[in-house]
Enzyme design. Structure first.
Site, short mmCIF file in Angstrom:
data_model
loop_
_atom_site.label_atom_id
_atom_site.label_comp_id
_atom_site.label_asym_id
_atom_site.label_seq_id
_atom_site.Cartn_x
_atom_site.Cartn_y
_atom_site.Cartn_z
N LEU A 122 1.36 -0.96 -0.35
CA LEU A 122 -0.24 0.35 -0.53
C LEU A 122 0.46 1.08 -0.66
O LEU A 122 1.70 1.25 0.83
CB LEU A 122 -1.18 -0.09 1.12
CG LEU A 122 -1.64 -0.94 1.56
CD1 LEU A 122 -2.96 -0.87 2.84
CD2 LEU A 122 -2.97 -1.82 0.28
N HIS A 123 0.24 2.49 -0.45
CA HIS A 123 1.87 3.29 -0.80
C HIS A 123 1.14 4.56 -1.36
O HIS A 123 -0.58 4.53 -2.48
CB HIS A 123 2.55 2.59 -1.36
CG HIS A 123 2.42 2.88 -3.20
ND1 HIS A 123 2.33 3.71 -3.92
CD2 HIS A 123 2.57 1.13 -3.14
CE1 HIS A 123 2.50 2.86 -5.12
NE2 HIS A 123 2.97 1.46 -4.72
N ALA A 124 1.11 5.84 -1.48
CA ALA A 124 1.04 6.77 -1.96
C ALA A 124 1.80 7.78 -2.77
O ALA A 124 3.00 6.99 -2.89
CB ALA A 124 -0.28 7.41 -1.57
#
Length: 740
Positions: free
Chosen positions: A656-658
């Site tokens: 999960l990342h942005a």
């Protein structure tokens, strides 16, 4: 025995006897019949018979075979052994070819050309082996054939028969010819039909060669290609391979075997520039040899050429003319998927984009037509370039969804080489002095291996400047190059400047060997520097503890010792240099996984109702740690909604990342395990029971931590332990065991 007599005698010996004789010549100590039997996949009785022949051979040589209880060996002066080895090396057809490999080549040639099932008794004499050995060789042959998409049907009272399409069978015949050739690179140096056929016949076993092609036909095919090569200079790197494939095709067609392709397959290939060449060449074959060759044969030759074509320089002036909209679209979507899946921005790397464009075109055609390849570097790529490999996995998953064909690990490995080179270019580069050494990097063909080697060199060797990356055929045809040295991934002959062969991934032993070699070639006095420093230190140390009775004698002994030792030592440069101190300071910025994944950012055996709750749990750990702002968690949710579930890059694990601009304060990572898996929407990798959130402040600092994470994802045992862990301490212990 003089040279001529020795060579004549050896030619009449069995190939296995020649190989064992080679083996014993190169040994400094004894071996046993059991060890020889294991190495050559034979019985000890067969080995004893072969040793009897070697003993007779040695009666007229300056060496003799010793057979005692502790083993067997060739006894003789080292110079005499070296002289015999040199004579054998210089004689075509008598250089060492491993007998197990020769048996495999012969067996495969029989299987691939047989019209009816083959039984063991039919090939025992040809292979010069017992039934037990032949059965073992059948196992090896079956494994090799399966790797190329063919099947070997084996039944009692029936025999063994190869099953598969004619297209894949021809591809296997061609691959076997190259595998059976002792020095494939020599073929690319030929400038005419006579020299080409002479080298081929002296380097390939006659039984293998005769099974696949007629030499007279090959001569005429090479003559036909000669005019084409002069008109199309860029075809020179692969014309010899096209000649071999065309000769194989011709013999198969004469035996009544035609390629069958669907009309849609042919239309697809007709859109390529290679097809126009294939049509012209097949028409010449049809007229000269008076055989029936349909459109499918032009399409088959086109497909073969597409697999050989990427031997191009990336900086060639007309490289963009090789692009096509279809390949561009595929590559852009692959890079976008990696950006989304791993959070590393590759889509802005123009050199990576260009390299993948040239690589993807032939690869897609291989996949569409079921042509398999091997990748000998695959294990090293997975181990040493985990992040690049998983970037390739994500890119490959996207490509699979676009073309509807699965991609094997070998192809993924070659894509990973391009991503590996891109990652190496992002490293902090040490600054060298003004007098850099110009180097060419040479690879067997293609671009990936050469480019990753270039990046490894430029990231670690301050005194080398890579001028260009070329394939082996280009460099061996040039009399002058704009380089002082050549660093190659393949052996070279007749090159215009000093060269060294290294592994394209440049592991640590090769790095040190290259470093020492460059120093020696360009005249840097490393050995002298080492000797001078050690001598002064040793004299000081000796004088502190001893009274020196004969200073001159002691000095001479120290000099003699250092002469022997110093070539194996390399002076560590630059701990005092300010430029290397800068590099050391930059290295301190490199963050490992356990630097950014702290105890307070791990939760085990959580429960969640949906993927949004999973993101909130993992993201909130980073917010509480002060590493990201709350809006970062919402940005992760938005990314998943917009881009789809590409963050689930392996079964059961979501990354999960942005983006850094979405509220990241520092590099960080969290890990959450779930007692029950949650569906994220991925068709293959759901449900997710491990969620790992990470955030980066730029495109550099987190790369080593991410690489550690990819190594963890490749370790199924470690993932199993993490899933079952009931404490944070156990999770950290497991990760430490993998990434330490």
């Amino acid at each position: 025995m003089n040279t001529e007599a020795l060579l004549a005698t050896l030619r009449f010996r069995k190939s296995r006897v020649r190989e064992i004789f080679h083996d014993l010549l190169g040994r400094s100590g004894a071996t046993t019949t059991g060890e020889l039997a294991e190495r050559y996949h034979l019985s000890t009785r067969s080995i004893r018979y072969d040793l009897d022949e070697i003993a007779k051979l040695c009666e007229d040589l300056p060496v003799r075979l010793i057979r005692q209880r502790n083993g067997v060996w060739l006894d003789g002066e080292p110079d005499a052994k070296a002289h015999i080895q040199e004579q054998l090396r210089q004689s075509p057809g008598l250089s060492a070819v491993a007998v197990p490999e020769l048996r495999l080549h012969r067996l495969l040639s029989v299987l691939l050309t047989a019209e009816q099932p083959i039984v063991v008794k039919q090939i025992q004499d040809l292979l010069q082996a017992s039934p037990r050995t032949v059965y073992a060789d059948m196992d090896r042959a079956e494994s090799w054939l399966v790797g190329l998409g063919l099947q070997l049907t084996r039944k009692p009272h029936y025999g063994a028969k190869v099953e598969g399409s004619e297209l894949l069978r021809r591809h296997a015949c061609f691959k076997l010819l190259l595998m059976a050739c002792q020095r494939v690179e020599d073929l690319d140096l030929c400038d005419g039909p006579e020299s080409f056929c002479e080298r081929l016949t002296t380097q390939v076993d006659g039984h293998v060669l005769e099974g696949f092609l007629d030499v007279e036909d090959l001569v005429r095919i090479v003559q036909l290609l000669g005019g084409t090569v002069r008109q199309r200079p860029h075809s020179s790197p692969w014309w010899t391979k096209v000649a071999l494939y065309a000769a194989v095709t011709l013999k198969r067609v004469k035996r009544g075997h035609q390629v069958l392709l669907t009309k849609s397959n042919v239309r697809q290939l007709q859109e390529t520039s290679e097809y126009a060449f294939a049509v012209q060449f097949v028409d010449q074959l049809r007229n000269v040899f008076r055989v029936t060759l349909g459109d499918e044969e032009s399409a088959a030759l086109t497909l073969h050429m597409l697999g050989l074509y990427p031997n191009l320089e990336l900086d060639a002036a007309d490289v963009e003319s090789q692009y096509d909209p279809f390949s561009e679209t595929l590559v852009r979507q692959m890079l976008s998927a990696v950006d989304t899946g791993l959070g590393v921005m590759f889509s802005t790397d123009e050199e990576l984009f260009r390299g993948l464009i040239l690589h993807i075109k032939p690869m897609v055609y291989r996949l569409l037509h079921g042509v398999a390849i091997q990748n000998e570097l695959l294990d090293e790529i997975k181990e040493d370039h985990a992040l690049a490999y998983y970037a390739a996995v994500v890119a490959g998953q996207r490509l699979e969804s676009l073309i509807g064909k699965s991609i094997n690990a070998a192809e993924i490995g070659y894509i990973a080489l391009h991503f590996g080179a891109a990652l190496e270019r992002r490293r902090e580069r040490p600054q060298g002095g003004s007098g850099k050494i110009r180097a060419w990097v040479v690879c067997a063909g293609g671009i990936g291996t050469g480019k990753i080697l270039q990046s490894r060199i430029e990231a670690s060797l301050t005194n080398l400047h890579v001028v260009r990356v070329v394939d082996q055929e280009q460099v061996q045809r040039k009399s002058l190059v704009d380089a002082d040295v050549i660093v190659s991934t393949v052996p070279l002959t007749h090159v215009p400047c000093p060269h060294i062969v290294v592994n394209p991934l440049l592991p640590l032993p090769d790095y040190h060997r290259l470093q020492r070699w460059v120093a020696t070639v360009v005249g840097e006095s490393n050995a002298a520097s080492v000797a001078a420093r050690l001598k002064a230190s040793m004299q000081t140390l000796i004088s502190q503890y001893f009274e020196i009775l004969e200073p001159t004698a002691v000095e001479e002994e120290i000099d003699r010792m250092l002469d022997r030792v110093s070539p194996y030592l390399f002076l560590r440069q630059g701990r005092q240099d300010s430029e290397m101190n800068t590099v050391e300071r930059n290295r301190k910025k490199v963050l490992r996984m356990l630097d950014v994944l702290t105890e307070d950012c791990i939760r085990v055996q959580n429960r969640a109702q949906n993927r949004a709750e999973v993101i909130e749990v993992a993201g909130e750990l980073l917010v509480q740690a002060g590493a990201v702002e709350p809006r970062y968690v919402e940005a992760v949710k938005t990314s998943l909604e917009v881009n789809g579930p590409y963050m689930v890059i392996v079964p059961g694990v979501a990354i999960l990342h942005a983006r850094p601009e979405d509220g990241v304060r520092r590099v960080c990572m969290s890990l959450v395990t779930l007692s029950e898996g949650i569906r994220f929407g991925h068709k293959d990798n759901d449900p997710v029971d491990i969620a790992i959130a990470f955030a980066a402040v730029d495109q550099h600092q987190h790369l080593q931590a991410l690489s550690d994470l990819m190594r963890l994802l490749a370790d199924e045992t470690a993932l199993k332990d993490i899933r079952s862990a009931d404490s944070v301490a156990r999770v950290l212990e497991t990760i430490g065991r993998v990434v330490a």
